[in-house]
Design an enzyme around this catalytic site. Structure first.
Site, short mmCIF file in Angstrom:
data_model
loop_
_atom_site.label_atom_id
_atom_site.label_comp_id
_atom_site.label_asym_id
_atom_site.label_seq_id
_atom_site.Cartn_x
_atom_site.Cartn_y
_atom_site.Cartn_z
N GLY A 170 0.84 -1.21 0.00
CA GLY A 170 0.00 0.00 0.00
C GLY A 170 0.86 1.24 0.00
O GLY A 170 2.06 1.17 -0.28
N ASN A 171 0.25 2.38 0.30
CA ASN A 171 1.04 3.61 0.41
C ASN A 171 0.40 4.53 1.45
O ASN A 171 -0.65 4.20 2.01
CB ASN A 171 1.17 4.30 -0.95
CG ASN A 171 -0.18 4.67 -1.54
OD1 ASN A 171 -0.90 5.50 -0.99
ND2 ASN A 171 -0.54 4.03 -2.65
#
Ligand code: CTP
Length: 404
Positions: free
Chosen positions: A209-210
């Site tokens: 993810g980020n």
């Protein structure tokens, strides 16, 4: 005279901050507004109607009847007269009554009869403001379309320090002025907004993810809906809520789901603003069982995700507008221009990770907007809500004016 001839009903309730309402009334009048004050019985314990009526040049309304001559004050007439109702300060009790329709005083009956937009500036002690019932009441009031002017943090009348102090009259005036300055609306325009990160599954418990929080995309959705647009918000996994009834939210997790949801609705849209931080890659294969730790290195092969912006850029027909974002660390302008060209965007909003307070997770952002004519406009660091307004003003109303 930014508020010339605007009719404002100023509601005052029983808080120590009621004294600030006198300055607020004065500022509104200086800006050209006609102000009618409606005050609750306990509001009158904090500031006298004589002071207020001297400032506004109108008798203060408080009771349903004037005791000595039996005159009936019509809350329905006030509801028709006003261009805006502003309740400042609003106590916890008033918020609760407004949220639940408990019309036991003139101010609440006026609120329930109000045809104009309503702004509310809460004021209370920090623990009262933080109480779940206050939070819930504020959420309910937002969901009715009311505009909340969040209290500021600082020293309170109790000498405790925290959030709950009514926003300063000068700031409230700015909000009111900005509200009336927004003449241009996006009435019934259909706008797609992507927001937040995507999660690309590795196995049942892990993902790539980020750090995107979704705050910028959600602020854009609220801003567009506030101006009358019908917004479809395709949101990755974020801890945010939407309040506006004109926002249709589609929750997704992966880039592929975001792609499918966006491509599925784009044909029907007037514009799309692609604010999501979409993962460029996903694991080539997803493990159905949790991956166990071994002694050897673990290599996860990645495969590219489809580019939503570029795909919509290919689908785009005349009249449809496409706005992308670029978050850059180096060669910012050149990279942003290249992305705008490659993805066939009309505008690109550039934010740099080099600017303090800008980008992921922050409540503020510092942007530049670039267009296809090679024009660039730089903005100072502002709240994401203000940035959302700047973006909408710039892309819809300033350069190409495509909605005219
Ligand atoms: N975007 C998208 N779909 C993707 C990747 C990006 O819609 N799969 C959109 C973003 O929402 C943003 C813009 O494209 O509006 C720029 O994204 P970015 O990831 O910075 O562009 P890339 O082409 O992936 O460039 P790079 O990763 O090399 O910086």
């Amino acid at each position: 005279m930014t508020l010339k001839d605007k009719h404002i009903v100023l509601g005052i309730t029983g808080s120590i901050a009621a004294y600030k309402a006198a300055s607020l009334a004065r500022l509104l009048i200086k800006a050209g507004a006609e102000v009618q004050i409606v005050i609750t019985p306990s509001g009158k314990e904090f500031i006298t109607p004589v002071t207020l009526s001297a400032l506004t040049g109108k008798p203060v309304v408080s009771e349903f009847f004037t005791a000595n001559d039996g005159t009936w004050h019509s809350h329905v007439d006030l509801g028709q007269w006003a261009d805006l109702m502003l309740i400042a300060p609003a106590t916890a009790a008033t918020l609760g009554k407004m949220a639940n329709g408990i019309a036991d005083n003139m101010l609440i009956t006026t609120y329930l009869s109000m045809k104009a937009p309503v702004m509310i500036a809460p004021a209370m002690d920090l623990d009262m403001f933080a109480h779940p019932s206050t939070t819930r009441n504020i959420e309910m009031l937002r969901s009715y379309g009311n505009i909340i002017i969040e209290p500021a943090a600082g020293e309170l009348a109790s000498h405790l320090i925290g959030k709950g102090r009514m926003e300063e009259p000068e700031k409230i005036l700015e909000v009111v002025e900005a509200f009336f300055a927004k003449k241009e609306t996006l009435d019934k325009k259909k706008i797609l907004i992507t927001a937040g990160p995507t999660y690309e599954k590795i196995d049942p418990v892990r993902f790539i993810g980020n750090y995107s929080s979704g705050k910028m995309g959600f602020a854009l959705a609220e801003e567009c809906a506030g101006r009358g647009a019908e917004v479809t918000l395709v949101a990755g996994p974020v801890a945010l809520k939407v309040n506006h009834p004109n926002i249709k939210r589609i929750d997704v997790e992966s880039a592929e789901q975001m792609y499918n949801a966006s491509v599925g609705v784009f044909g029907d849209m007037d514009a799309a603003i692609l604010c999501a931080a979409v993962a460029d890659f996903r694991p080539a294969e997803q493990y159905t069982q949790k991956v166990k730790r071994g002694e050897d290195d673990l290599t996860i092969a990645l495969t590219p995700n489809k580019d939503i912006a570029a795909s919509l850029g290919k689908m785009k027909k005349g009249g449809q507008m496409l706005v992308g974002f670029a978050l850059e660390t180096n060669d910012e302008e050149a990279n942003a221009l290249r992305k705008m060209e490659k993805k066939n965007l009309d505008y690109i909003v550039l934010n740099s990770l080099n600017d303090a307070g800008a980008g992921f997770q922050h409540d503020t952002n510092k942007i530049s907007i670039l267009n296809r004519n090679g024009e660039r406009k730089d903005f100072p660091l502002k709240s994401k809500k203000e940035v959302a307004s700047d973006i909408i003003e710039e892309v819809f109303f300033s350069l190409l004016r495509p909605f005219k």
